[in-house]
Write an enzyme that holds these catalytic residues in place. Structure first.
Site, short mmCIF file in Angstrom:
data_model
loop_
_atom_site.label_atom_id
_atom_site.label_comp_id
_atom_site.label_asym_id
_atom_site.label_seq_id
_atom_site.Cartn_x
_atom_site.Cartn_y
_atom_site.Cartn_z
N TYR A 87 0.83 -1.21 0.00
CA TYR A 87 0.00 0.00 0.00
C TYR A 87 0.86 1.26 0.00
O TYR A 87 1.89 1.30 0.66
CB TYR A 87 -0.90 0.02 1.24
CG TYR A 87 -1.80 1.23 1.28
CD1 TYR A 87 -2.96 1.24 0.53
CD2 TYR A 87 -1.46 2.35 2.00
CE1 TYR A 87 -3.77 2.37 0.51
CE2 TYR A 87 -2.27 3.48 1.99
CZ TYR A 87 -3.43 3.48 1.24
OH TYR A 87 -4.23 4.59 1.24
N TRP B 40 1.08 5.68 -1.65
CA TRP B 40 0.77 6.67 -2.67
C TRP B 40 1.85 6.80 -3.74
O TRP B 40 1.62 7.39 -4.77
CB TRP B 40 0.55 8.03 -2.01
CG TRP B 40 -0.87 8.29 -1.68
CD1 TRP B 40 -1.72 7.50 -0.95
CD2 TRP B 40 -1.63 9.44 -2.10
NE1 TRP B 40 -2.96 8.09 -0.89
CE2 TRP B 40 -2.93 9.28 -1.57
CE3 TRP B 40 -1.35 10.58 -2.84
CZ2 TRP B 40 -3.93 10.22 -1.77
CZ3 TRP B 40 -2.34 11.50 -3.03
CH2 TRP B 40 -3.62 11.33 -2.51
N1 LIG Z 1 -2.26 8.16 12.52
C1 LIG Z 1 -2.68 8.24 11.25
N2 LIG Z 1 -2.08 7.46 10.32
C2 LIG Z 1 -2.49 7.55 9.03
C3 LIG Z 1 -3.51 8.45 8.65
C4 LIG Z 1 -4.13 9.23 9.66
O1 LIG Z 1 -5.06 10.02 9.41
N3 LIG Z 1 -3.67 9.13 10.94
N4 LIG Z 1 -3.88 8.53 7.34
C5 LIG Z 1 -3.66 7.36 6.50
C6 LIG Z 1 -3.84 7.65 5.06
S1 LIG Z 1 -5.32 8.38 4.62
C7 LIG Z 1 -2.95 7.30 4.12
S2 LIG Z 1 -3.38 7.45 2.47
C8 LIG Z 1 -1.65 6.70 4.46
C9 LIG Z 1 -0.51 7.16 3.52
O2 LIG Z 1 0.54 6.27 3.61
P1 LIG Z 1 1.61 6.10 2.43
O3 LIG Z 1 0.93 6.24 1.11
O4 LIG Z 1 2.36 4.86 2.68
O5 LIG Z 1 2.54 7.36 2.69
P2 LIG Z 1 3.59 8.09 1.75
O6 LIG Z 1 4.42 8.93 2.63
O7 LIG Z 1 2.88 8.76 0.62
O8 LIG Z 1 4.48 6.88 1.21
C10 LIG Z 1 4.88 6.77 -0.10
C11 LIG Z 1 6.31 6.26 -0.11
O9 LIG Z 1 6.65 5.95 -1.47
C12 LIG Z 1 7.95 6.46 -1.76
N5 LIG Z 1 7.96 6.75 -3.21
C13 LIG Z 1 7.54 7.85 -3.86
N6 LIG Z 1 7.69 7.70 -5.19
C14 LIG Z 1 8.21 6.46 -5.39
C15 LIG Z 1 8.56 5.72 -6.55
O10 LIG Z 1 8.42 6.16 -7.68
N7 LIG Z 1 9.05 4.46 -6.35
C16 LIG Z 1 9.22 3.92 -5.11
N8 LIG Z 1 9.69 2.70 -5.03
N9 LIG Z 1 8.90 4.62 -4.00
C17 LIG Z 1 8.38 5.86 -4.14
C18 LIG Z 1 8.08 7.69 -0.90
O11 LIG Z 1 9.45 7.97 -0.68
C19 LIG Z 1 7.32 7.28 0.36
O12 LIG Z 1 8.16 6.70 1.32
O13 LIG Z 1 -1.33 7.02 5.82
C20 LIG Z 1 -2.35 6.61 6.73
N10 LIG Z 1 -1.87 6.76 8.09
N1 LIG Z 2 -1.57 18.61 2.64
C1 LIG Z 2 -2.02 17.35 2.59
N2 LIG Z 2 -3.24 17.07 2.07
C2 LIG Z 2 -3.70 15.80 2.04
C3 LIG Z 2 -2.91 14.71 2.49
C4 LIG Z 2 -1.63 15.02 3.05
O1 LIG Z 2 -0.88 14.13 3.50
N3 LIG Z 2 -1.22 16.33 3.08
N4 LIG Z 2 -3.38 13.42 2.41
C5 LIG Z 2 -4.49 13.16 1.47
C6 LIG Z 2 -5.13 11.87 1.77
S1 LIG Z 2 -4.31 10.44 1.36
C7 LIG Z 2 -6.36 11.76 2.29
S2 LIG Z 2 -7.06 10.22 2.52
C8 LIG Z 2 -7.14 12.95 2.68
C9 LIG Z 2 -7.68 12.73 4.08
O2 LIG Z 2 -8.75 13.53 4.34
P1 LIG Z 2 -9.24 13.60 5.85
O3 LIG Z 2 -9.17 12.26 6.45
O4 LIG Z 2 -10.55 14.26 5.87
O5 LIG Z 2 -8.11 14.56 6.43
P2 LIG Z 2 -7.49 14.75 7.90
O6 LIG Z 2 -6.61 15.94 7.79
O7 LIG Z 2 -6.90 13.51 8.40
O8 LIG Z 2 -8.75 15.09 8.78
C10 LIG Z 2 -9.53 16.23 8.51
C11 LIG Z 2 -9.97 16.85 9.81
O9 LIG Z 2 -10.91 16.05 10.48
C12 LIG Z 2 -10.94 16.51 11.83
N5 LIG Z 2 -11.38 15.45 12.72
C13 LIG Z 2 -10.64 14.45 13.24
N6 LIG Z 2 -11.40 13.66 14.03
C14 LIG Z 2 -12.64 14.16 14.00
C15 LIG Z 2 -13.88 13.79 14.61
O10 LIG Z 2 -14.00 12.80 15.34
N7 LIG Z 2 -14.96 14.56 14.34
C16 LIG Z 2 -14.89 15.65 13.52
N8 LIG Z 2 -16.01 16.32 13.29
N9 LIG Z 2 -13.75 16.03 12.95
C17 LIG Z 2 -12.63 15.30 13.17
C18 LIG Z 2 -9.53 16.91 12.16
O11 LIG Z 2 -9.52 18.13 12.87
C19 LIG Z 2 -8.85 16.97 10.80
O12 LIG Z 2 -8.09 18.15 10.58
O13 LIG Z 2 -6.30 14.11 2.71
C20 LIG Z 2 -5.54 14.27 1.52
N10 LIG Z 2 -4.93 15.58 1.52
MO LIG Z 3 -5.37 8.68 2.31
#
Ligand SMILES: Nc1nc2c(c(=O)[nH]1)N[C@H]1C(S)=C(S)[C@@H](COP(=O)(O)OP(=O)(O)OC[C@H]3O[C@@H](n4cnc5c(=O)[nH]c(N)nc54)[C@H](O)[C@@H]3O)O[C@H]1N2
Ligand SMILES: Nc1nc2c(c(=O)[nH]1)N[C@H]1C(S)=C(S)[C@@H](COP(=O)(O)OP(=O)(O)OC[C@H]3O[C@@H](n4cnc5c(=O)[nH]c(N)nc54)[C@H](O)[C@@H]3O)O[C@H]1N2
Ligand SMILES: [Mo]
Length: 777
Positions: A107, A109
């Site tokens: 998994y 991005w």
């Molecule tokens: N506590 C907490 N944890 C969370 C979340 C949260 O809200 N709270 N949010 C979750 C969510 S929504 C998401 S989507 C995940 C994201 O989790 P990930 O998608 O695993 O996070 P990234 O940092 O985007 O990791 C991408 C990795 O790919 C590498 N990379 C980039 N380009 C390339 C390439 O071309 N080739 C190779 N081989 N590697 C590459 C980058 O260096 C990086 O280390 O995290 C989740 N974790």
């Molecule tokens: N700059 C930036 N943008 C991103 C990403 C990033 O890594 N960086 N990641 C992208 C990805 S993979 C995803 S999946 C999306 C994620 O999109 P989301 O999951 O919606 O994004 P978050 O920033 O994790 O959370 C949004 C807000 O929800 C609020 N929140 C948390 N818990 C609760 C709750 O129990 N109740 C309510 N009402 N609010 C709550 C928090 O204050 C938080 O700032 O964002 C995307 N956009």
């Molecule tokens: Mo995500």
């Protein structure tokens, strides 16, 4: 003088020029609101954090007893040796244990770019070898992806083809945003985003007189200048608030009975629950207020406003990335159904609007280039966030979406394009899980914590080092992503790495189809080009597209999506649910017999967090970072500029700071039963009392890599979060919320080193190390 060349990233289109050892980045001129995340890119060209040569963990090489993953030395080797090593290990595992012993969920991005997309590459590669255990759903939306199809219809109908910004600009009078619409989140869209429009759109909607209610523990989850009413909710209690609102609608006769009769099933049973006829508890505003701490009058007034205006309810991804995360997604739908506005222009329900920059934009009218991943013959899978459970408990039974399943016995893990030590919860538990497999192979651009837990680390190029086609869902610009810099160190494209290993396994032709990367780009481009031609649009040749640097793609007309069609004619355009209607009661889910996700949406108090204390007093919100995408380029200048004393900032309310003797800028230690981390205090009224907010993405750096319960000295919240599924239905990540305590850190502050690269112990030219190598079978 070299010229600026077009390129693209998950956080925006841009052009770049490399000269005199410096990378200059300019946002795309058509982007009205470029993302500051572009400021992280220049460091790619020179950072010591990059992986420069293939490396192998010494303890794996010489089969040292005891497993030191995460604390071991690495030695470098040349590409031919590294490719041999990976090939022979894959041969061994596939031969002795079969493809069901290989985990290739991988998994993550990775990067923008249609061909070099790391996930597509790794899946195609493993399928050529015979398949792998996969993962399903996402960390983003794991609960919604399972509940929405049961109660509303296919996920992508309602995630993608839902309410558009155009409709909102035209018609919406009130937006009630559960979880907000933080502008920082709309900086990003998977695959690319050529125009950032959310800030401007929301201003326009506000200028037209529409009102906004922000339901969130954090005030800046909505643009500050738009005068949104801030309902500072207790984290994890949105369902209680929604029930309180629903109660007002019913008791004041404001619910739309006709709509409920015609378009939904199960309302009567829900009303019995709502009014306490089935369980003796009325979900009154008073009841709700005691849980979510939003005032009773505020609840009453909001419910009245919702019923008297064209109202759009949005539910963010974050709400469902928590214990019982299925419920707020479902209950939001029920609330919208009670208002009777689903399918009306700019009204009803929009899941995750604002969470990513292209949600709410129009649909593309042509398909995008996609690399064929081939078929995976292995049936075994896990819900993506069950990785540690799988590695720790092979053979054990678990439940998922109505099925009783068993975890496979994994010997080899292959990861490319993701960072599990970023995205997974309870990192001390993940470290224990990562000790289990015989071999872990990672392709990485940088020495992330995941790379530091692998046995073989292969240096991958970033997009800046290769040509690709940039294109994304709902973005009308296709971009000729041109190589801007030479590969850093000995980094190779994932495609090239896999090709070389496939060659050693006699699978070169199958994997590459004898095409170079350049030939693949030209071939994949044809998918879109042919569709353009067929639709009578401008359809340049690949060469012409490459020369121009970009190409505009046509959009579909906005017809209101499946919700509109259903509203207009529920008999001819039923929803794709068992009943063809909105399922307020789901017979299917009810039949699973789960105690943590029943046939009706309902309020479940969060499961107790700890074995030790009764509870930890503070809610930790670990949301997405504004200064980077997840963990990517944490070593970049913009991300680094936000660190305080080298640590990730943690925000907290003045009241919580004062009672703990914490001052602005102090280093604090956050802790609970699972672990602890250091972070730098930022005191802010934008954070509700009782809440701390620590964004994800600071690279995990343990104080003691040998300790079972290490402290992260940099500020990664996943050392604290819980590794439990949302429920037996979706088994999704609950990473957003946990409980903690915090104190001022008074010890000696250990320096953060993880962004400065890996100290390599030597290379295979070294005779002692070469001797280890010889002992490898
Ligand atoms: N506590 C907490 N944890 C969370 C979340 C949260 O809200 N709270 N949010 C979750 C969510 S929504 C998401 S989507 C995940 C994201 O989790 P990930 O998608 O695993 O996070 P990234 O940092 O985007 O990791 C991408 C990795 O790919 C590498 N990379 C980039 N380009 C390339 C390439 O071309 N080739 C190779 N081989 N590697 C590459 C980058 O260096 C990086 O280390 O995290 C989740 N974790
Ligand atoms: N700059 C930036 N943008 C991103 C990403 C990033 O890594 N960086 N990641 C992208 C990805 S993979 C995803 S999946 C999306 C994620 O999109 P989301 O999951 O919606 O994004 P978050 O920033 O994790 O959370 C949004 C807000 O929800 C609020 N929140 C948390 N818990 C609760 C709750 O129990 N109740 C309510 N009402 N609010 C709550 C928090 O204050 C938080 O700032 O964002 C995307 N956009
Ligand atoms: Mo995500």
């Amino acid at each position: 003088m070299t010229s600026f060349k077009p390129h693209s990233s998950h956080w925006g289109a841009f052009s770049g020029r490399y000269e005199d050892g410096k990378l200059d980045i300019r946002p795309h001129p058509g982007d009205p609101d470029p993302s500051p995340l572009l400021g992280n890119l220049p460091a790619i060209a020179h950072s010591p954090a990059r992986v420069s040569r293939p490396a192998v963990r010494r303890g794996w090489l010489n089969r040292t007893p005891g497993n030191a993953r995460g604390a071991d030395d690495y030695v470098e080797m040349d590409w031919p040796e590294a490719s041999d090593l990976v090939a022979s290990e894959l041969r061994r595992v596939y031969k002795d244990h079969g493809p069901q012993a290989v985990f290739g969920g991988s998994y993550g991005w990775s990067s923008a770019g249609r061909f070099h997309h790391a996930q597509s590459q790794v899946h195609r590669f493993l399928n050529v070898l015979g398949g792998y255990v996969r993962s399903v759903n996402t960390y983003s939306s794991g609960a919604a992806m399972v509940i929405i199809p049961h109660v509303l219809g296919p996920y992508d109908h309602f995630d993608r083809r839902s309410v558009t910004w155009e409709a909102i600009e035209r018609s919406t009078e009130l937006v009630v945003a559960f979880g907000g619409m933080a502008i920082k989140n709309a900086d990003v869209h998977g695959g690319g985003i050529s125009k950032h429009v959310v800030r401007k759109t929301l201003s326009g909607v506000s200028a037209r007189g529409a009102k906004f209610a922000l339901v969130s523990p954090i005030k800046d989850d909505f643009p500050a200048d738009l005068g949104a009413e801030w309902l500072a909710i207790v984290p994890g209690t949105d369902v209680a608030l929604m029930l309180g609102l629903a109660h007002v609608l019913v008791t004041e006769g404001l619910h739309d009975r006709e709509f409920l009769d015609r378009y939904t099933v199960g309302y009567a049973a829900f009303e019995d629950y709502l009014l306490g006829r089935s369980d003796g508890i009325e979900k009154s505003p008073e009841w709700a207020s005691a849980i979510c701490e939003i005032g009773v009058e505020t609840i009453r007034t909001l419910a009245g406003n919702m019923a008297s205006a064209r109202t759009l309810i949005t539910v963010s991804h974050s709400l469902q990335r928590a214990d019982h995360g299925e419920q707020p997604v479902w209950m939001g739908i029920v609330l919208a159904a009670m208002l009777g506005q689903i399918g009306l222009d700019g009204g009803g329900y929009a899941y995750s609007l604002g969470a990513l920059g292209n949600i709410g934009k129009g649909q593309l009218a042509v398909p995008l280039p996609t690399l064929n991943q081939f078929k995976n013959p292995v049936p075994d899978f896990i819900p993506v966030a069950r990785i540690a459970d799988m590695l720790l408990h092979p053979g054990e039974e678990f439940h998922y979406n109505g099925n009783a399943m068993r975890y496979p016995d994994i010997r080899l893990v292959y990861w490319a394009g993701g960072n599990p030590f970023h995205h997974h919860q309870d990192l001390n538990r993940l470290r224990a899980a990562f000790k289990r497999p015989e071999t872990i192979i990672v392709h990485e651009t940088a020495w992330t914590s995941s790379a530091r837990h692998a046995d073989i680390v292969l240096p991958a190029t970033t997009t800046l080092e290769r040509d690709d086609i940039g294109a994304a869902d709902r973005d009308p610009l296709m971009i000729a992503m041109k190589r801007l810099i030479e590969p850093v160190g000995e980094a190779r494209d994932d495609y090239e790495i896999f090709s070389q290993i496939a060659h050693r396994l006699g699978k070169y032709e199958q994997f590459t189809e004898n095409r170079s990367s350049a030939e693949w780009l030209a071939l994949l481009f044809q998918t879109t080009q042919k569709a353009l031609e067929a639709g009578g649009h401008d359809a340049p040749s690949f060469e012409a597209f490459w020369d121009r640097g970009e190409m505009r793609l046509p959009l579909q007309q906005d017809t209101g999506g499946p919700a509109r069609a259903f509203r207009d004619d529920p008999d001819r355009s039923p929803l794709q649910t068992p009943s063809g209607k909105i399922e307020i009661f789901s017979q299917t889910i009810d039949s699973f017999g789960y105690d943590d996700c029943r046939g009706l949406p309902q309020w479940y108090p969060a499961r107790p967090e700890t074995d030790g204390r009764a509870t930890y007093p503070l809610h930790l919100v670990s949301n997405q970072p504004h200064q980077r995408l997840h963990s990517q380029l944490d070593y970049g200048d913009f991300s680094r500029s936000t660190k305080i004393k080298g640590r990730e900032p943690v925000r907290l309310n003045p009241l919580d700071a004062v009672s703990r003797g914490i001052a602005d800028g102090d280093i604090v230690r956050l802790f609970n039963d699972r672990g602890s981390c250091l972070a730098a205090a930022v005191i802010s009224d934008d954070v509700r009392k009782g809440v701390m907010q620590l964004a994800t993405g600071a690279w995990f750096e343990p104080d003691d890599p040998h300790a079972d319960r290490a402290m992260c000295i940099h500020g990664n919240p996943n050392i604290l979060t819980r590794d439990i599924g949302t429920s037996k239905l979706a088994q999704a990540s609950t990473g957003q919320l946990t409980r903690v305590e915090a104190e001022r850190f008074t010890g000696e502050l250990p320096p953060v080193r993880i962004l400065e690269g890996m100290a390599i112990a030597g290379s295979l030219d070294d005779p002692e190390i070469a001797d280890d190598m010889l002992r490898y079978p």
